[in-house]
Write an enzyme that holds these catalytic residues in place. Structure first.
Site, PDB file in Angstrom:
ATOM      1  N   GLU A  50      -1.218  -5.550  -5.044  1.00 18.46           N
ATOM      2  CA  GLU A  50      -0.815  -4.959  -3.725  1.00 18.46           C
ATOM      3  C   GLU A  50      -1.760  -5.184  -2.575  1.00 18.46           C
ATOM      4  O   GLU A  50      -2.798  -5.821  -2.869  1.00 18.46           O
ATOM      5  CB  GLU A  50      -0.586  -3.636  -4.035  1.00 18.46           C
ATOM      6  CG  GLU A  50       0.241  -2.966  -5.053  1.00 18.46           C
ATOM      7  CD  GLU A  50       0.645  -1.727  -5.194  1.00 18.46           C
ATOM      8  OE1 GLU A  50       1.595  -1.122  -5.854  1.00 18.46           O
ATOM      9  OE2 GLU A  50      -0.256  -0.861  -4.848  1.00 18.46           O
ATOM     10  N   HIS A  94       3.016   4.827   5.555  1.00 21.51           N
ATOM     11  CA  HIS A  94       3.551   3.493   4.709  1.00 21.51           C
ATOM     12  C   HIS A  94       4.243   2.585   5.577  1.00 21.51           C
ATOM     13  O   HIS A  94       5.033   3.040   6.320  1.00 21.51           O
ATOM     14  CB  HIS A  94       4.195   4.495   3.743  1.00 21.51           C
ATOM     15  CG  HIS A  94       4.319   3.213   2.582  1.00 21.51           C
ATOM     16  ND1 HIS A  94       5.239   2.110   2.600  1.00 21.51           N
ATOM     17  CD2 HIS A  94       3.813   3.190   1.082  1.00 21.51           C
ATOM     18  CE1 HIS A  94       5.095   1.331   1.310  1.00 21.51           C
ATOM     19  NE2 HIS A  94       4.320   2.032   0.798  1.00 21.51           N
ATOM     20  N   ARG A 147      -2.486  -1.263   4.442  1.00 23.75           N
ATOM     21  CA  ARG A 147      -1.400  -0.628   5.086  1.00 23.75           C
ATOM     22  C   ARG A 147      -1.497  -0.137   6.499  1.00 23.75           C
ATOM     23  O   ARG A 147      -0.404  -0.176   7.260  1.00 23.75           O
ATOM     24  CB  ARG A 147      -1.097   0.810   4.334  1.00 23.75           C
ATOM     25  CG  ARG A 147      -0.720   0.186   2.935  1.00 23.75           C
ATOM     26  CD  ARG A 147      -0.510   1.841   2.055  1.00 23.75           C
ATOM     27  NE  ARG A 147      -0.112   1.551   0.828  1.00 23.75           N
ATOM     28  CZ  ARG A 147       0.356   2.494   0.069  1.00 23.75           C
ATOM     29  NH1 ARG A 147      -0.140   3.644   0.464  1.00 23.75           N
ATOM     30  NH2 ARG A 147       0.780   2.152  -1.384  1.00 23.75           N
ATOM     31  N   ARG A 157      -6.614   4.801   3.007  1.00 26.82           N
ATOM     32  CA  ARG A 157      -6.650   4.522   1.546  1.00 26.82           C
ATOM     33  C   ARG A 157      -6.123   2.909   1.092  1.00 26.82           C
ATOM     34  O   ARG A 157      -5.100   2.542   1.536  1.00 26.82           O
ATOM     35  CB  ARG A 157      -5.614   5.650   1.115  1.00 26.82           C
ATOM     36  CG  ARG A 157      -5.314   5.478  -0.510  1.00 26.82           C
ATOM     37  CD  ARG A 157      -4.401   6.636  -0.950  1.00 26.82           C
ATOM     38  NE  ARG A 157      -3.063   6.482  -0.573  1.00 26.82           N
ATOM     39  CZ  ARG A 157      -2.069   5.864  -1.362  1.00 26.82           C
ATOM     40  NH1 ARG A 157      -2.407   5.240  -2.365  1.00 26.82           N
ATOM     41  NH2 ARG A 157      -0.922   5.838  -0.753  1.00 26.82           N
TER      42      ARG A 157
END
Length: 530
Positions: free
Chosen positions: A120, A238, A284, A380
């Protein structure tokens, strides 16, 4: 002591992966009570699609996982916390495998690890173990089955905590006042140890990928009880939430980009390489800001995530939930790109704890998204969230297991309802709820300015006055309690954002676009901090 008081040795507030994992570990030696605001299964954990990060491949390393986490955290991670979590990650995964979590198996011939690992954004290796694209649901279901089977665990669904009970003599947390949502009666629960595992506060924003339970209850209660909070300005958005009127809160996993998905403008242009050399695999915060910028520049409602170059069978195998959910609203992801927008997703700050999950208040622990451990820093890293909950559940278990049980001798009073009345105008609550979330979205969103933050602070102060007055005068229900908590947490978010005179990670302020050379966490202390 009132005979109506429920007693337990350990009270766990929250039924997500962190709370259930801890309950299972403690139940052999302790009486455990687990509270859930709604059903035991309704929480952010169950919606986690991507997976859990851990070093499971012999070609990967703990040092690489640490470096990736530090890089994503933009200089604000606590190195001890990052190393602690990375070192204990594989143990947490092996425990889940032993419990029977059905992780996706590897399909390659003679793989070095029997389970499929994906990659990811922000990760330098494939280290995300997952159960297709419904990892949270699979882990949560497995843990919940084990919890229900244990005789030492009492489950209280549809119970919402009002406030913590703190001994005025010892300054120790000795339980909590809890609202039974069915009877609307407030029950005192006495506990030798109380654990906040109540999740984050993304519901403070108008658009969020999280369920309605994510209202910052634990953070607000801990603050009112005298605990410090940290880094509340860092709320992760997100980048890819489904943009569709029939399904606005459905998250499109980061793993779609990890498996080759490309973000495009309506004309088909791929744009992420203009923002970061990692393109669609950037962390992100970078991806969310890039999408926000493209939407504002072009005046468009969304961008598109294109995974159509992958075969349909591949997509249905790797992303069955996403494929089915999109198909339900008329989007075949093997033929059409997915319309996506950013949405509030994860609270990187929270209640200050040490590496055992202990807060500033004796007898009170915080684990999972509600806690600030120092792991996430200013942003994060993908799939570190479920991991943090699991690792700190183990840490809290070891701390409680080794602690002496201190008898509670104080008289705990029943909840006084003699001076409250039934609310006649519920529109006051619903209006304040809507205004609060819109203020946060417009003024404390992905991109901020000093003027917007000052305006948000003023609006939220006025809302808090109205909410607190309503709270004192009327009989409690969950909507009022959630609104009270959200307003408190929103106030902390704004205060933290106002203190940070730079742009870093998830906090981007147009009036302070530079990043300072020295990074410090934003620490807030309540007036009653001991």
């Amino acid at each position: 002591m009132s005979s109506s008081i429920h007693t337990t040795q350990v009270l766990i507030i929250g039924s997500g992966i962190a709370g259930l994992s801890l309950a299972i570990k403690l139940a052999d030696n302790f009486q455990v009570t687990v509270l859930a605001k709604t059903t035991l299964a309704e929480n952010s954990s169950i919606y986690a699609q991507g997976g859990i990060a851990a070093v499971l491949d012999p070609f990967d390393s703990i040092d690489a996982h640490v470096d990736d986490t530090l890089n994503a955290g933009a200089g604000l991670c606590e190195i001890e916390a990052v190393q602690f979590v990375a070192r204990h990650a594989s143990q947490a995964i092996n425990e889940l495998i032993d419990l029977g979590v059905p992780f996706s198996r590897a399909t390659e011939d003679s793989p070095p690890f029997p389970f499929h690992l994906t990659q990811e954004g922000g990760h330098s290796h494939r280290r995300i173990i997952h159960a297709a694209d419904h990892t949270g649901h699979s882990v949560q279901s497995t843990l919940l089955k084990r919890v229900k089977e244990h005789p030492n665990i009492k489950l209280l669904p549809n119970h919402m905590t009002v406030d913590l009970i703190v001994s005025p003599e010892s300054r120790r947390c000795i339980g909590a006042y809890v609202l039974n949502k069915s009877s609307r009666q407030v029950l005192p629960i006495q506990a030798n140890f109380t654990v906040l595992a109540s999740g984050g506060a993304s519901k403070a924003y108008l658009y969020t990928s999280n369920p309605d339970t994510s209202t910052g209850d634990g953070i607000a209660m801990a603050w009112r009880a005298g605990c410090r909070v940290a880094n509340m300005e860092f709320n992760q958005f997100h980048p890819t939430c489904l943009f569709h009127p029939q399904d606005r809160s459905f998250l499109i996993s980061e793993a779609v980009r990890g498996e080759g998905g490309i973000l495009r403008l309506p004309n088909g242009e791929a744009f992420m390489s203009r923002y970061d050399e990692r393109a669609d695999l950037a962390p992100r915060d970078i991806v969310a800001r890039a999408i926000d910028q493209e939407m504002k520049t072009h005046g468009i409602d969304c961008v598109y995530l294109d995974i159509t170059h992958k075969p349909k069978d591949y997509l249905k195998t790797h992303f069955p939930t996403i494929y089915g959910r999109c198909k339900k609203v008329g989007i075949d992801i093997s033929q059409q790109p997915i319309p996506v927008v950013p949405a509030a997703h994860y609270t990187c700050g929270g209640i200050v704890t040490n590496l055992q999950g202990e807060t500033d208040l004796a007898g009170l622990y915080a684990i999972g998204e509600t806690a600030y451990t120092g792991l996430h820093g200013a942003n994060r890293l993908a799939s570190n969230s479920l991991l943090e909950g699991l690792v700190f559940a183990q840490a809290a278990y070891q701390s409680i297991e080794s602690s002496a049980i201190i008898p509670i001798t104080e008289m705990i009073r029943n909840w006084d309802t003699s001076r409250v009345s039934e609310a006649r105008e519920r529109v006051l609550v619903s209006h304040d709820w809507d205004e609060l979330r819109r203020v946060m979205w417009d003024y404390v969103g992905i991109v901020r300015t000093d003027k917007r933050l000052n305006r948000a602070a003023q609006r939220i102060r006025n809302l808090q006055k109205e909410i607190n007055e309503f709270y004192r005068q009327h009989r409690l229900d969950s909507d009022l309690l959630e609104l009270r908590n959200l307003a408190q947490v929103a106030s902390l978010m704004v205060a933290s954002a106002q203190k940070r005179k730079e742009s870093r990670g998830l906090h981007y302020n147009l009036d302070h676009p530079q990043t300072k050379r020295r990074a410090k966490p934003t620490l807030l202390k309540p007036k009653n901090f001991a």
